[in-house]
Design a protein around this motif. Structure first.
Motif, PDB file in Angstrom:
ATOM      1  N   GLN A   1      24.192  42.583  26.028  1.00  0.00           N
ATOM      2  CA  GLN A   1      25.117  41.158  26.453  1.00  0.00           C
ATOM      3  C   GLN A   1      24.923  40.215  25.304  1.00  0.00           C
ATOM      4  OE1 GLN A   1      24.019  39.083  29.932  1.00  0.00           O
ATOM      5  NE2 GLN A   1      25.396  37.592  29.708  1.00  0.00           N
TER       6      GLN A   1
ATOM      7  N   SER B   1      28.377  35.541  31.643  1.00  0.00           N
ATOM      8  CA  SER B   1      29.244  36.700  32.377  1.00  0.00           C
ATOM      9  C   SER B   1      29.350  36.661  33.709  1.00  0.00           C
ATOM     10  CB  SER B   1      28.715  38.006  31.959  1.00  0.00           C
ATOM     11  OG  SER B   1      29.395  39.138  32.335  1.00  0.00           O
TER      12      SER B   1
ATOM     13  N   SER C   1      31.513  38.443  35.886  1.00  0.00           N
ATOM     14  CA  SER C   1      31.602  39.895  36.878  1.00  0.00           C
ATOM     15  C   SER C   1      31.097  41.115  36.040  1.00  0.00           C
ATOM     16  CB  SER C   1      32.907  40.098  37.279  1.00  0.00           C
ATOM     17  OG  SER C   1      33.851  40.135  36.426  1.00  0.00           O
ATOM     18  N   THR C   2      30.589  40.953  34.925  1.00  0.00           N
ATOM     19  CA  THR C   2      30.064  42.107  34.097  1.00  0.00           C
ATOM     20  C   THR C   2      28.814  42.293  34.106  1.00  0.00           C
ATOM     21  OG1 THR C   2      32.165  42.205  32.874  1.00  0.00           O
ATOM     22  CG2 THR C   2      30.520  43.429  32.024  1.00  0.00           C
ATOM     23  N   ASP C   3      28.359  43.691  34.650  1.00  0.00           N
ATOM     24  CA  ASP C   3      26.854  43.974  34.532  1.00  0.00           C
ATOM     25  C   ASP C   3      26.516  44.725  33.270  1.00  0.00           C
ATOM     26  OD1 ASP C   3      24.080  44.291  35.036  1.00  0.00           O
ATOM     27  OD2 ASP C   3      24.396  45.562  36.524  1.00  0.00           O
ATOM     28  N   TYR C   4      25.826  44.254  32.231  1.00  0.00           N
ATOM     29  CA  TYR C   4      25.976  44.885  31.152  1.00  0.00           C
ATOM     30  C   TYR C   4      24.923  46.253  30.994  1.00  0.00           C
ATOM     31  CZ  TYR C   4      28.971  41.529  28.706  1.00  0.00           C
ATOM     32  OH  TYR C   4      29.887  40.832  28.412  1.00  0.00           O
TER      33      TYR C   4
ATOM     34  N   LEU D   1      26.990  49.433  31.951  1.00  0.00           N
ATOM     35  CA  LEU D   1      28.133  50.142  31.166  1.00  0.00           C
ATOM     36  C   LEU D   1      27.909  51.308  30.602  1.00  0.00           C
ATOM     37  CD1 LEU D   1      29.345  46.915  29.413  1.00  0.00           C
ATOM     38  CD2 LEU D   1      30.476  47.983  31.248  1.00  0.00           C
TER      39      LEU D   1
END
Length: 85
Positions: free
Chosen positions: A65, A70, A72-75, A78
């Motif tokens: 990240q 952020s 809504s993104t859970d890095y 991914l």
């Protein structure tokens, strides 16, 4: 320069309603300087050492990240979707 600070101190003693103005402006300047320093040091688009690392954006991991916030993104979850360079 000390005469300016003496003048400001004298004005704050005679007009104490200006104290919150100085506090909030000082806080805003501090937060702005901190954010700009973070952008200059942590952003992958900024390259300070072109001799040893000319393209730092290519060395990012797929789950790293680099944004400050952020929504809504859970890095960490991914999957890798790009080639290695």
């Amino acid at each position: 320069m000390s005469s300016i600070f003496g003048l400001v101190t004298k004005q704050l003693k005679t007009h104490p309603a200006l104290i919150p103005l100085f506090v909030f402006i000082g806080g805003g300047v501090t937060m702005s300087a901190t954010y700009l320093a973070r952008l200059a040091l942590k952003n992958p688009d900024v390259s300070w050492d072109r001799k040893n690392n000319p393209e730092p954006w290519n060395k990012l991991e797929h789950n790293q990240q680099y944004k400050l916030f952020s929504v809504s993104t859970d890095y960490s979850k991914l999957k890798k979707d790009r080639p290695d360079f």
